[in-house]
Design a protein around this motif. Structure first.
Motif, PDB file in Angstrom:
ATOM      1  N   MET A 173     -14.234  36.179  40.812  1.00 39.49           N
ATOM      2  CA  MET A 173     -13.464  35.847  42.014  1.00 39.49           C
ATOM      3  C   MET A 173     -12.076  36.459  41.889  1.00 39.49           C
ATOM      4  O   MET A 173     -11.452  36.387  40.834  1.00 39.49           O
ATOM      5  CB  MET A 173     -13.355  34.337  42.182  1.00 39.49           C
ATOM      6  CG  MET A 173     -12.632  33.927  43.447  1.00 39.49           C
ATOM      7  SD  MET A 173     -12.534  32.136  43.615  1.00 39.49           S
ATOM      8  CE  MET A 173     -14.252  31.766  43.910  1.00 39.49           C
ATOM      9  N   ALA A 174     -11.612  37.115  42.980  1.00 40.12           N
ATOM     10  CA  ALA A 174     -10.318  37.767  42.969  1.00 40.12           C
ATOM     11  C   ALA A 174      -9.209  36.753  42.789  1.00 40.12           C
ATOM     12  O   ALA A 174      -9.321  35.606  43.216  1.00 40.12           O
ATOM     13  CB  ALA A 174     -10.115  38.548  44.277  1.00 40.12           C
ATOM     14  N   GLU A 175      -8.127  37.200  42.131  1.00 43.61           N
ATOM     15  CA  GLU A 175      -6.975  36.327  41.918  1.00 43.61           C
ATOM     16  C   GLU A 175      -6.338  35.962  43.250  1.00 43.61           C
ATOM     17  O   GLU A 175      -6.136  36.818  44.109  1.00 43.61           O
ATOM     18  CB  GLU A 175      -5.964  37.062  41.031  1.00 43.61           C
ATOM     19  CG  GLU A 175      -4.748  36.220  40.675  1.00 43.61           C
ATOM     20  CD  GLU A 175      -3.755  37.002  39.840  1.00 43.61           C
ATOM     21  OE1 GLU A 175      -2.954  37.752  40.455  1.00 43.61           O
ATOM     22  OE2 GLU A 175      -3.781  36.889  38.594  1.00 43.61           O
ATOM     23  N   GLN A 176      -6.041  34.693  43.403  1.00 49.48           N
ATOM     24  CA  GLN A 176      -5.420  34.213  44.624  1.00 49.48           C
ATOM     25  C   GLN A 176      -3.937  33.931  44.364  1.00 49.48           C
ATOM     26  O   GLN A 176      -3.525  33.670  43.230  1.00 49.48           O
ATOM     27  CB  GLN A 176      -6.105  32.929  45.090  1.00 49.48           C
ATOM     28  CG  GLN A 176      -7.572  33.098  45.457  1.00 49.48           C
ATOM     29  CD  GLN A 176      -7.738  33.880  46.746  1.00 49.48           C
ATOM     30  OE1 GLN A 176      -7.021  33.680  47.712  1.00 49.48           O
ATOM     31  NE2 GLN A 176      -8.689  34.812  46.751  1.00 49.48           N
ATOM     32  N   THR A 177      -3.158  33.953  45.428  1.00 52.14           N
ATOM     33  CA  THR A 177      -1.726  33.656  45.325  1.00 52.14           C
ATOM     34  C   THR A 177      -1.454  32.326  46.020  1.00 52.14           C
ATOM     35  O   THR A 177      -1.886  32.112  47.170  1.00 52.14           O
ATOM     36  CB  THR A 177      -0.875  34.758  45.971  1.00 52.14           C
ATOM     37  OG1 THR A 177      -1.150  36.003  45.300  1.00 52.14           O
ATOM     38  CG2 THR A 177       0.606  34.429  45.867  1.00 52.14           C
ATOM     39  N   TYR A 178      -0.735  31.462  45.296  1.00 53.65           N
ATOM     40  CA  TYR A 178      -0.389  30.147  45.850  1.00 53.65           C
ATOM     41  C   TYR A 178       1.124  29.970  45.788  1.00 53.65           C
ATOM     42  O   TYR A 178       1.792  30.466  44.872  1.00 53.65           O
ATOM     43  CB  TYR A 178      -1.093  29.031  45.070  1.00 53.65           C
ATOM     44  CG  TYR A 178      -2.593  29.094  45.230  1.00 53.65           C
ATOM     45  CD1 TYR A 178      -3.204  28.568  46.367  1.00 53.65           C
ATOM     46  CD2 TYR A 178      -3.391  29.715  44.264  1.00 53.65           C
ATOM     47  CE1 TYR A 178      -4.584  28.649  46.521  1.00 53.65           C
ATOM     48  CE2 TYR A 178      -4.765  29.801  44.418  1.00 53.65           C
ATOM     49  CZ  TYR A 178      -5.358  29.261  45.551  1.00 53.65           C
ATOM     50  OH  TYR A 178      -6.712  29.349  45.713  1.00 53.65           O
ATOM     51  N   TYR A 179       1.646  29.267  46.774  1.00 60.84           N
ATOM     52  CA  TYR A 179       3.091  29.163  46.975  1.00 60.84           C
ATOM     53  C   TYR A 179       3.569  27.734  46.718  1.00 60.84           C
ATOM     54  O   TYR A 179       2.919  26.754  47.104  1.00 60.84           O
ATOM     55  CB  TYR A 179       3.462  29.596  48.395  1.00 60.84           C
ATOM     56  CG  TYR A 179       3.137  31.050  48.657  1.00 60.84           C
ATOM     57  CD1 TYR A 179       4.115  32.045  48.522  1.00 60.84           C
ATOM     58  CD2 TYR A 179       1.846  31.434  49.038  1.00 60.84           C
ATOM     59  CE1 TYR A 179       3.807  33.379  48.756  1.00 60.84           C
ATOM     60  CE2 TYR A 179       1.533  32.769  49.278  1.00 60.84           C
ATOM     61  CZ  TYR A 179       2.518  33.729  49.134  1.00 60.84           C
ATOM     62  OH  TYR A 179       2.214  35.049  49.366  1.00 60.84           O
ATOM     63  N   ILE A 180       4.735  27.643  46.044  1.00 63.04           N
ATOM     64  CA  ILE A 180       5.343  26.341  45.737  1.00 63.04           C
ATOM     65  C   ILE A 180       6.766  26.339  46.252  1.00 63.04           C
ATOM     66  O   ILE A 180       7.588  27.178  45.840  1.00 63.04           O
ATOM     67  CB  ILE A 180       5.361  26.056  44.216  1.00 63.04           C
ATOM     68  CG1 ILE A 180       3.923  25.976  43.676  1.00 63.04           C
ATOM     69  CG2 ILE A 180       6.108  24.755  43.923  1.00 63.04           C
ATOM     70  CD1 ILE A 180       3.455  27.271  43.066  1.00 63.04           C
ATOM     71  N   ASP A 181       7.075  25.450  47.195  1.00 63.18           N
ATOM     72  CA  ASP A 181       8.432  25.276  47.707  1.00 63.18           C
ATOM     73  C   ASP A 181       8.898  23.879  47.291  1.00 63.18           C
ATOM     74  O   ASP A 181       8.414  22.870  47.810  1.00 63.18           O
ATOM     75  CB  ASP A 181       8.463  25.427  49.231  1.00 63.18           C
ATOM     76  CG  ASP A 181       9.895  25.470  49.768  1.00 63.18           C
ATOM     77  OD1 ASP A 181      10.718  24.668  49.275  1.00 63.18           O
ATOM     78  OD2 ASP A 181      10.157  26.273  50.666  1.00 63.18           O
ATOM     79  N   GLU A 182       9.829  23.827  46.339  1.00 63.88           N
ATOM     80  CA  GLU A 182      10.246  22.548  45.761  1.00 63.88           C
ATOM     81  C   GLU A 182      10.972  21.651  46.761  1.00 63.88           C
ATOM     82  O   GLU A 182      11.100  20.450  46.543  1.00 63.88           O
ATOM     83  CB  GLU A 182      11.148  22.797  44.540  1.00 63.88           C
ATOM     84  CG  GLU A 182      10.430  23.509  43.407  1.00 63.88           C
ATOM     85  CD  GLU A 182      11.348  23.781  42.230  1.00 63.88           C
ATOM     86  OE1 GLU A 182      12.407  23.113  42.129  1.00 63.88           O
ATOM     87  OE2 GLU A 182      11.015  24.665  41.415  1.00 63.88           O
ATOM     88  N   ASP A 183      11.457  22.231  47.873  1.00 65.95           N
ATOM     89  CA  ASP A 183      12.212  21.442  48.844  1.00 65.95           C
ATOM     90  C   ASP A 183      11.347  20.895  49.975  1.00 65.95           C
ATOM     91  O   ASP A 183      11.425  19.717  50.321  1.00 65.95           O
ATOM     92  CB  ASP A 183      13.348  22.275  49.438  1.00 65.95           C
ATOM     93  CG  ASP A 183      14.450  22.546  48.424  1.00 65.95           C
ATOM     94  OD1 ASP A 183      14.646  21.680  47.541  1.00 65.95           O
ATOM     95  OD2 ASP A 183      15.086  23.604  48.509  1.00 65.95           O
ATOM     96  N   VAL A 184      10.513  21.731  50.561  1.00 67.08           N
ATOM     97  CA  VAL A 184       9.777  21.309  51.753  1.00 67.08           C
ATOM     98  C   VAL A 184       8.272  21.223  51.531  1.00 67.08           C
ATOM     99  O   VAL A 184       7.535  20.793  52.412  1.00 67.08           O
ATOM    100  CB  VAL A 184      10.071  22.248  52.947  1.00 67.08           C
ATOM    101  CG1 VAL A 184      11.542  22.230  53.289  1.00 67.08           C
ATOM    102  CG2 VAL A 184       9.582  23.679  52.643  1.00 67.08           C
TER     103      VAL A 184
END
Length: 575
Positions: free
Chosen positions: A1-12
């Motif tokens: 499975m291809a590498e996925q990108t996940y996002y982390i926003d510590e404020d919202v």
């Protein structure tokens, strides 16, 4: 499975399963993202509202997404591993609980098949109370001697515990406690396995002495051969179990709301049992003194201790009150019955929430004929000490008192005698102020706090005597040598304060009528009382003792509310 990108926003961002981890729906923490998707994905992070805006950027510009630092990634991996282990443990616990519940259901279903019946070939079981040890009734067996040792008891489950396949029950019936042992099929029945505190039981078995080194009430235990829980006898369990509704941490107000359950507790029941013994002792002492008991009315149309504390009600369209005291009626009995007493309810409508006040309390009152003030004090001292002696002569009651009040000692005689004027001087010397925060002066009605503090410091019973005329009831006899004071007495006890108030009574008709006029009381309604001064009057005196205060002293209870069955005071008339 291809590498996925996940996002982390510590404020919202938000750490919830519904988040997709995209730019528009980011997670809040890296640890949660790794837990959801593993550590082999790409993770980008930022602080969109509290982070630093890149130099030269518009102030409204959003920060750029950056790869996470190695240290942060390591911390996130550890967090994810811990959470995964925790989830596995929780799943194992759920599975274990499920298995245990299934096993319990299976055991209970099997238990329903176990039926027990009383073996009628055994000697007849004689019914006894749980405290009875009279050898004429019960012969303690030694395991082989069965004849005459088999008994039948009734009671409620006070405590219960299991030890392998043996079940130990402490039974309570209000007279005592008894340890009961269930073995074999008895311990495996459905009723035994689902037994709850306070369940009522009928049990038959053989009484035996406890093994050396073991302990049980009265040094004996009942080896059961049969028991039955009749229909309606089983106590509630689960959330409604008595141990969930009433405990040592429950607020006092709630305990009073649940007084019917609180009374089943060891402390409350002991106080009530001691109360029964104390009231019996008062009756016995008065009989020893050849005093006769009477029962005055509770519904009256006259006052004794001032109109401000009267409970008023409509009595067939007439005004009437609940009695504050039976004193006036007791006085009318002296000519025909001699010295008399009563133990009745009195009522005071004081809006007081102190720990020693009740709106309804038990009043021990007595009147004595042809006596002096010194006679009255000697009598009071004798009654108080003799009641304590009789109460403590019962081993069971004495045990209860010492468990409730380990430091209790029978008071020494004579009691300290202190005039009111001496008390005022004592309070001034010891820097104890009056209710206004000022130095005590003659004429002050010594407040409860100051009175109790003085008594606690002196640390022995005190007869406080000769109060000023203006702060005492209209009927109190003036001291012939000091007409500004009355022949009156309060008995003060350490830890409680006043438990008795008494005096000599005015017996001169003209003097009594003058007192009515001084207090602006119409004597017409008191004709039956004033007539006592017209037809063979005599020097006489009496007193009233608050039974609940006496018990608070004897049993070391913080408040008199815990010394009566269902307390009534300002704001409480339930249950």
């Amino acid at each position: 499975m291809a590498e996925q990108t996940y996002y982390i926003d510590e404020d919202v961002g938000e750490d919830i399963a519904s988040q997709a981890g995209t730019e528009s729906s980011p997670y809040k923490s890296l640890g949660f993202a790794v837990l959801q998707h593993g550590d082999s994905q790409q993770f980008l992070t930022r602080k969109s509202t509290t982070g630093t805006i890149p130099e030269g950027s518009d102030s409204s510009a959003r920060l750029e997404w950056k790869p996470v630092a190695k240290a942060a990634m390591k911390k996130a991996k550890n967090y994810a591993q811990q959470q995964q282990k925790k989830a596995v443990r929780e799943q194992e616990l759920v599975a274990q609980r499920t298995r245990e519940e299934a096993d319990r259901k299976r055991v209970l279903e099997e238990a329903k098949k176990i039926l027990i019946e009383e073996d009628m070939s055994l000697p007849k079981a004689e019914r006894i109370k749980l405290d009875e040890t009279d050898p004429k009734k019960v012969k303690l067996g030694n395991g082989t001697d069965v004849l005459g040792t088999r008994v039948r008891v009734f009671g409620r489950v006070h405590r219960e515990r299991r030890q392998k396949e043996v079940m130990f029950i402490t039974l309570r019936d209000g007279y005592g406690l008894m340890q009961v042992i269930f073995t074999g099929p008895l311990a495996k029945t459905y009723d035994a396995l689902t037994l709850t505190r306070e369940t009522s039981m009928e049990i038959c078995g053989e009484l035996r002495e406890v093994p050396p080194g073991a302990h049980a009430p009265n040094n004996r235990e009942l080896h059961a051969d049969y028991f039955k829980i009749h229909k309606g006898w089983k106590a509630a369990g689960g959330d409604d179990a008595i141990t969930n509704r009433v405990s040592k941490d429950t607020e006092h107000a709630t305990l009073l709301d649940l007084r019917h359950l609180t009374l089943r507790g060891e402390t409350a029941s002991k106080v009530m049992i001691v109360r029964d013994a104390v009231e019996y002792a008062f009756n016995q002492v008065y009989k020893e003194l050849r005093m006769r008991k009477v029962s005055p009315p509770a519904l009256v149309q006259t006052q004794v201790e001032g109109g401000a504390t009267l409970f008023k009600f409509d009595y067939y369209n007439e005004k009437a009150f609940l009695t504050q005291s039976s004193q006036l009626y007791l006085e009318t009995c002296l000519p025909s019955m001699g010295d008399v007493y009563c133990i009745e309810k009195s009522f005071r409508a004081e809006k007081s929430l102190t720990r020693r006040h009740l709106a309804e309390y038990t009043h021990v009152e007595a009147e004595l004929d042809f006596i002096t003030f010194d006679d009255l004090l000697d009598h009071l001292e004798l009654v108080i000490c003799r009641v304590v002696e009789i109460t403590m002569s019962d081993p069971t009651i004495a045990k209860h008192v010492m468990e409730l009040n380990p430091e209790f000692k029978v008071p020494d005689r004579p009691f300290k005698r202190m005039k009111y004027s001496e008390a005022i001087k004592w309070l001034v010397e010891h820097g104890i102020p009056n209710e206004d925060g000022e130095e005590h002066k003659f004429g002050d009605d010594i407040a409860e706090a100051a009175e109790r503090r003085m008594t606690d410091i002196i640390n022995r019973p005190v007869f406080l005597t000769h109060f000023p005329v203006e702060i005492k009831a209209f009927y109190m006899q003036k001291d012939k040598d000091e007409p500004l004071v009355t022949e009156s007495v309060d008995c003060l006890i350490p830890g409680v304060g006043e438990i008795v108030g008494g005096s000599m009574r005015m017996y001169d008709y003209d003097e009594l009528m003058a007192a009515f006029e001084r207090e602006k009381i119409d004597p017409a309604a008191y004709y039956w009382y004033t007539d006592q001064r017209k037809y063979g009057s005599s020097p006489h005196g009496g007193y009233g003792l608050g039974l609940e205060r006496f018990l608070a002293w004897l049993c070391k209870q913080h408040t008199v509310r815990d010394c009566c069955l269902y307390p009534r005071y300002f704001g409480r008339c339930a249950p």
